[in-house]
Design an enzyme around this catalytic site. Structure first.
Site, mmCIF file in Angstrom:
data_model
loop_
_atom_site.group_PDB
_atom_site.id
_atom_site.type_symbol
_atom_site.label_atom_id
_atom_site.label_comp_id
_atom_site.label_asym_id
_atom_site.label_seq_id
_atom_site.Cartn_x
_atom_site.Cartn_y
_atom_site.Cartn_z
ATOM 1 N N ASP A 160 -20.569 -7.057 1.279
ATOM 2 C CA ASP A 160 -22.067 -7.682 2.227
ATOM 3 C C ASP A 160 -22.307 -9.079 1.114
ATOM 4 O O ASP A 160 -22.544 -9.754 1.126
ATOM 5 C CB ASP A 160 -23.221 -7.209 1.503
ATOM 6 C CG ASP A 160 -24.604 -8.323 2.098
ATOM 7 O OD1 ASP A 160 -24.255 -8.503 3.499
ATOM 8 O OD2 ASP A 160 -25.381 -8.141 1.593
ATOM 9 N N SER A 190 -26.949 -7.500 7.689
ATOM 10 C CA SER A 190 -26.203 -7.331 5.621
ATOM 11 C C SER A 190 -27.993 -6.346 5.041
ATOM 12 O O SER A 190 -27.088 -6.120 4.378
ATOM 13 C CB SER A 190 -26.473 -8.962 5.534
ATOM 14 O OG SER A 190 -27.318 -9.377 4.187
ATOM 15 N N HIS A 239 -37.881 -3.003 3.222
ATOM 16 C CA HIS A 239 -37.646 -4.393 2.731
ATOM 17 C C HIS A 239 -38.453 -5.681 3.220
ATOM 18 O O HIS A 239 -38.625 -5.271 4.563
ATOM 19 C CB HIS A 239 -36.008 -4.659 3.299
ATOM 20 C CG HIS A 239 -35.651 -5.569 3.425
ATOM 21 N ND1 HIS A 239 -34.544 -5.747 1.692
ATOM 22 C CD2 HIS A 239 -34.800 -6.400 4.316
ATOM 23 C CE1 HIS A 239 -34.078 -6.933 2.581
ATOM 24 N NE2 HIS A 239 -33.927 -7.479 3.586
ATOM 25 N N ARG A 291 -20.562 -17.008 3.684
ATOM 26 C CA ARG A 291 -21.822 -17.517 4.885
ATOM 27 C C ARG A 291 -22.585 -18.460 3.920
ATOM 28 O O ARG A 291 -22.826 -19.741 4.626
ATOM 29 C CB ARG A 291 -22.721 -16.438 5.094
ATOM 30 C CG ARG A 291 -22.199 -15.110 6.493
ATOM 31 C CD ARG A 291 -23.006 -14.110 6.207
ATOM 32 N NE ARG A 291 -24.045 -14.095 7.357
ATOM 33 C CZ ARG A 291 -25.426 -13.586 6.841
ATOM 34 N NH1 ARG A 291 -25.579 -12.271 5.853
ATOM 35 N NH2 ARG A 291 -26.410 -13.784 7.356
#
Length: 434
Positions: A161, A183, A82, A168
């Protein structure tokens, strides 16, 4: 338990218990807690933070909010990678076939781009005919057959999420390390990988602008991964300038193909080798980092990684001839050269502005509903530390629509600072946290 009490306690710096956090996430995901109360809680977290136990509880609760993938039917250690997001960051398109060619199964769920950063799924969709939506059964069968599958994330994966991030984004609470870490890691845990390599970007084109914050985020995510039974390593890499020389979906596919043929920008190749070596080590496919790197270099230079990418394209419905004929990818009607207004050494590059310029041309999304043009983007001609003469090309804009051309040109040129002397070299890879 009630939400006003949890908001007050976190506002006052108190520690919440795991059952309280689990209740809050479950009730919010189910619609029982309104956005305005959760927004107040997120702002309290932004200022007061979460400790390690609270962050782990939040991550577990988010994982439990939706579907968890199970890849146990696929033999071997499944390693996921990631990136925290950057500009011209095409590593997944190189790493996935490269690591699969080394015998490590890659089963990956990827997302789309938003803002100045590109998304792997958008890049893959630039390949004619390529399917980005696969069922779980199709994923398992394909990985068993060719060792590699990539699909778009489903809405059932960590729905908490999705709701929290949208909130957010509009309440100025994105830049919170425990919220970012939970997250990212909730999605990685739910996606079912046995081991995770994290590419944490730092610099002007990243969410983490300085090394201290990038290091804190990396350590937090590594701790979360290990606490949840996943072998996890973080690599902190430089995003003060675009990683590759192509910004835009089809352009980045072309650049990934160049690296898979043994060429391409040395910076992109180096980061891919660094991340790929860690993936092999976590999978037990190499005894040392040096051995892993040599093996990956051989697969790039020998053509096996490119052959795996060709096989991957065909398996997901795309035209495999793209691997050998990049000209089959979407192309724009015109290319416009952008020249330097003055001469000097490139002493700084604000990668975010380059990504935003590409977005203005149509390569990215300002909002989730934006439609992207896979052909458009920016082909860079110079890097940090290079000398550029006045009126010498800095880039070529690949354009189909001139509506935002002048705004994009001004933003792009604002990304560069020139100096009479060459700047000091900067590391590409800062450190590995394991």
């Amino acid at each position: 338990m009630n939400m006003p009490d949890l908001i007050r306690r976190k506002r006052d710096g108190e520690t919440l218990r795991p059952p309280e956090i689990e209740w809050m996430i479950r009730e919010y995901t189910g619609g029982a807690i309104p956005d305005y109360q959760m927004a107040a809680f997120l702002m309290a977290v932004y200022f007061r933070g979460l400790n390690r136990e609270e962050t782990a509880a939040l991550t577990r609760a988010m994982v439990a909010s939706g579907e968890e993938m199970d890849w146990s039917a696929i033999p071997g250690v499944k390693v996921d990678k990631h990136s925290t997001g950057g500009v011209a960051d095409t590593t997944t398109l190189v790493l996935a076939p490269l690591v699969a060619a080394a015998g490590v199964p890659v089963v990956k769920m990827s997302g789309r781009g938003l803002g100045h950063t590109g998304g792997t799924i958008d890049k893959l969709e630039a390949i004619p005919g390529f399917r980005v939506h696969l069922s779980r059964e199709e994923m398992v069968r394909q990985v068993k057959e060719i060792g590699l599958a990539i699909t778009a994330q489903t809405g059932n994966l960590v729905p908490a999420d999705g709701k929290l991030y949208a909130l957010r984004d509009v309440t100025a609470t994105v830049e919170s390390i425990p919220l970012i870490a939970s997250s990212v890691m909730s999605k990685k845990i739910a996606a079912g990988a046995d081991a995770i390599v994290l590419d944490v970007k730092v610099g002007s084109g990243a969410f983490m602008p300085d090394l201290a914050s990038a290091r804190e985020l990396a350590r937090t995510m590594v701790d979360l991964g290990r606490e949840m039974g996943r072998r996890t390593v973080a690599v902190i890499t430089n995003m003060d300038e675009p990683l590759g020389m192509m910004v835009g979906n089809a352009l980045e596919v072309k650049e990934a193909l160049a690296v898979l043929r043994g060429g391409g920008p040395k910076e992109l190749r180096e980061v891919c080798l660094t991340l790929g070596a860690r993936m092999l080590l976590l999978a037990g496919a190499a005894g040392s980092e040096g051995e892993a790197r040599r093996r990956l270099e051989d697969l790039l230079d020998g053509g096996e990684a490119l052959a795996k990418f060709r096989q991957f394209i065909a398996a997901q419905g795309g035209n495999p001839e793209v691997a050998d004929r990049p000209e089959l990818l979407p192309a724009t009607r015109e290319q416009i050269t952008i020249t330097s207004p003055a001469g000097g050494y490139i002493s700084s590059v604000r990668a975010r502005l380059i990504g935003e310029a590409a977005m203005l041309l149509g390569a990215g999304r300002a909002i989730k509903e934006s439609v992207i043009d896979p052909a458009v983007g920016i082909e860079l001609k110079k890097r940090y530390g290079d000398y550029v003469n006045a009126s010498e090309p800095l880039a070529v804009f690949h354009v189909n629509d001139r509506t935002n051309l002048e705004t994009a040109r001004k933003k792009f040129l604002a990304a560069y600072t020139l100096a009479p002397e060459p700047p000091s070299p900067r590391p590409l890879v800062y450190e590995v946290i394991d």
